[in-house]
Write a protein that holds these residues in place. Structure first.
Motif, short mmCIF file in Angstrom:
data_model
loop_
_atom_site.label_atom_id
_atom_site.label_comp_id
_atom_site.label_asym_id
_atom_site.label_seq_id
_atom_site.Cartn_x
_atom_site.Cartn_y
_atom_site.Cartn_z
N MET A 50 0.88 -1.17 0.00
CA MET A 50 0.00 0.00 0.00
C MET A 50 0.91 1.21 0.00
O MET A 50 1.96 1.20 0.65
CB MET A 50 -0.89 0.01 1.24
CG MET A 50 -1.82 -1.17 1.32
SD MET A 50 -3.08 -1.18 0.05
CE MET A 50 -4.33 -0.19 0.82
N PHE A 51 0.53 2.25 -0.73
CA PHE A 51 1.37 3.44 -0.86
C PHE A 51 0.65 4.65 -0.28
O PHE A 51 -0.54 4.83 -0.49
CB PHE A 51 1.70 3.69 -2.33
CG PHE A 51 2.53 4.92 -2.54
CD1 PHE A 51 3.90 4.89 -2.35
CD2 PHE A 51 1.94 6.12 -2.91
CE1 PHE A 51 4.67 6.03 -2.52
CE2 PHE A 51 2.70 7.26 -3.09
CZ PHE A 51 4.06 7.21 -2.89
N ILE A 52 1.41 5.47 0.43
CA ILE A 52 0.89 6.74 0.96
C ILE A 52 2.03 7.74 0.97
O ILE A 52 3.18 7.37 1.21
CB ILE A 52 0.27 6.58 2.38
CG1 ILE A 52 -0.49 7.82 2.83
CG2 ILE A 52 1.33 6.23 3.40
CD1 ILE A 52 -1.85 7.94 2.23
N SER A 53 1.72 8.99 0.69
CA SER A 53 2.72 10.04 0.84
C SER A 53 2.32 10.85 2.06
O SER A 53 1.12 10.97 2.39
CB SER A 53 2.81 10.93 -0.39
OG SER A 53 1.71 11.80 -0.46
N PHE A 63 -8.07 8.70 4.94
CA PHE A 63 -7.92 7.84 3.77
C PHE A 63 -7.13 6.57 4.10
O PHE A 63 -7.54 5.47 3.74
CB PHE A 63 -7.23 8.62 2.64
CG PHE A 63 -6.96 7.81 1.42
CD1 PHE A 63 -7.97 7.57 0.49
CD2 PHE A 63 -5.71 7.27 1.18
CE1 PHE A 63 -7.73 6.82 -0.65
CE2 PHE A 63 -5.46 6.51 0.04
CZ PHE A 63 -6.47 6.28 -0.87
N LEU A 64 -6.01 6.71 4.77
CA LEU A 64 -5.14 5.56 5.05
C LEU A 64 -5.84 4.51 5.90
O LEU A 64 -5.78 3.32 5.60
CB LEU A 64 -3.84 6.00 5.72
CG LEU A 64 -2.84 4.88 6.02
CD1 LEU A 64 -2.41 4.17 4.74
CD2 LEU A 64 -1.63 5.44 6.74
N ARG A 79 2.48 -7.69 4.08
CA ARG A 79 1.78 -6.44 3.73
C ARG A 79 2.69 -5.29 4.09
O ARG A 79 3.03 -5.10 5.26
CB ARG A 79 0.46 -6.35 4.47
CG ARG A 79 -0.50 -7.43 4.01
CD ARG A 79 -1.80 -7.34 4.70
NE ARG A 79 -1.58 -7.52 6.13
CZ ARG A 79 -2.52 -7.89 6.97
NH1 ARG A 79 -3.73 -8.10 6.56
NH2 ARG A 79 -2.25 -8.03 8.25
N VAL A 80 3.08 -4.53 3.09
CA VAL A 80 4.00 -3.42 3.27
C VAL A 80 3.25 -2.11 3.08
O VAL A 80 2.47 -1.98 2.14
CB VAL A 80 5.17 -3.50 2.26
CG1 VAL A 80 6.06 -2.27 2.36
CG2 VAL A 80 5.97 -4.77 2.49
N LEU A 81 3.51 -1.17 3.97
CA LEU A 81 3.02 0.20 3.78
C LEU A 81 4.23 1.03 3.39
O LEU A 81 5.14 1.24 4.19
CB LEU A 81 2.38 0.73 5.07
CG LEU A 81 1.90 2.19 5.02
CD1 LEU A 81 0.90 2.40 3.88
CD2 LEU A 81 1.29 2.59 6.35
N ALA A 93 2.23 13.49 11.25
CA ALA A 93 1.74 12.59 10.21
C ALA A 93 2.45 11.24 10.29
O ALA A 93 1.81 10.19 10.18
CB ALA A 93 1.92 13.22 8.83
N MET A 94 3.76 11.26 10.49
CA MET A 94 4.51 10.01 10.58
C MET A 94 4.09 9.19 11.80
O MET A 94 4.04 7.96 11.74
CB MET A 94 6.01 10.27 10.62
CG MET A 94 6.61 10.66 9.29
SD MET A 94 6.24 9.51 7.96
CE MET A 94 6.72 7.96 8.66
N HIS A 95 3.77 9.87 12.89
CA HIS A 95 3.29 9.17 14.08
C HIS A 95 1.99 8.44 13.75
O HIS A 95 1.83 7.25 14.07
CB HIS A 95 3.10 10.16 15.23
CG HIS A 95 2.60 9.54 16.48
ND1 HIS A 95 3.40 8.75 17.28
CD2 HIS A 95 1.38 9.55 17.06
CE1 HIS A 95 2.69 8.32 18.31
NE2 HIS A 95 1.46 8.80 18.20
N ALA A 96 1.06 9.13 13.09
CA ALA A 96 -0.23 8.53 12.73
C ALA A 96 -0.05 7.39 11.72
O ALA A 96 -0.69 6.34 11.83
CB ALA A 96 -1.16 9.61 12.16
N ILE A 97 0.83 7.57 10.75
CA ILE A 97 1.08 6.54 9.73
C ILE A 97 1.71 5.31 10.38
O ILE A 97 1.33 4.17 10.08
CB ILE A 97 1.97 7.10 8.60
CG1 ILE A 97 1.17 8.13 7.79
CG2 ILE A 97 2.51 5.99 7.71
CD1 ILE A 97 2.00 8.95 6.82
N ASN A 98 2.64 5.52 11.29
CA ASN A 98 3.28 4.41 12.01
C ASN A 98 2.24 3.62 12.82
O ASN A 98 2.23 2.40 12.78
CB ASN A 98 4.39 4.95 12.91
CG ASN A 98 5.26 3.86 13.47
OD1 ASN A 98 5.35 2.78 12.93
ND2 ASN A 98 5.92 4.15 14.57
N LEU A 99 1.38 4.32 13.54
CA LEU A 99 0.33 3.64 14.32
C LEU A 99 -0.61 2.85 13.40
O LEU A 99 -0.98 1.72 13.72
CB LEU A 99 -0.46 4.65 15.14
CG LEU A 99 0.23 5.20 16.38
CD1 LEU A 99 -0.63 6.26 17.05
CD2 LEU A 99 0.53 4.08 17.37
#
Length: 187
Positions: A50-53, A63-64, A79-81, A93-99
């Motif tokens: 899955m890809f996210i910027s 969205f994520l 499964r890779v993000l 944002a990185m904190h939220a993406i990591n969680l």
């Protein structure tokens, strides 16, 4: 889908990623577009990405979570993000993406350019049939190599120190059983 993902030349890409700049950077594998697949990229029979910027996540933070919830409906062993860090103000944002990655049992990989993200996708595809031994450190089987591998995990010791200890004491057992005074006398 499974038939395409098994091919050595193909990364399967979900059509919604068509405008993604990282696709222009993919040079070593063929990209085939498919509709109606859940992950953004399928890079093997049991692996997806899955890809996210960060910039996109900051614009649409919900969205994520929605996309990762969809991912739980399909079976992939890996499964890779893949996250493109494209904003200097990325801490929250990185904190939220990591969680989100942790909660969804995804491996989080960070890329700092579209080119780097494309290389990760190519590597996932290239190594899809390899096991962990391909990246595992190779350790020689001779005595001094094993001794070096063990003793250099102790912070102040380096390879030269290990050679000196081996020459002075002869074996791991003798080094471990040596009195501190004898160890301190070693140059």
């Amino acid at each position: 889908t499974e038939e395409l993902s098994m091919s050595a030349e193909i990364i399967v890409n979900e059509s919604r990623q068509k405008g993604n700049p990282l696709l222009k950077e993919i040079r070593h594998v063929k990209v085939v577009y498919m509709k109606d697949i859940v992950p953004d990229f399928i890079v093997g029979a049991s692996a997806c990405v899955m890809f996210i910027s960060v910039r996109f996540h900051m614009l649409k933070p919900e969205f994520l979570s929605r996309r990762l919830a969809e991912l739980k409906t399909v079976q992939f062993r890996l499964r890779v993000l893949l996250c493109l860090v494209d904003n200097d103000d990325h801490r929250e944002a990185m904190h939220a993406i990591n969680l989100a990655a942790i909660r969804s049992e995804c491996t989080l990989i960070l890329a700092h350019s579209s080119r780097e993200a494309a290389r990760f996708l190519e590597c996932f595809k290239a190594y899809e049939h390899n096991n962990g031994a391909a990246i595992k450190e190779k350790i020689d089987k001779d005595h001094i190599s094993k001794l070096t591998d063990i003793l250099t995990t102790i912070k102040p010791l380096n390879k030269t120190d290990v050679v000196t200890l081996a020459r002075t004491f002869g074996s791991f057992r003798n080094i471990v059983n040596a009195p501190q005074s004898q160890l301190q006398e070693c140059p």
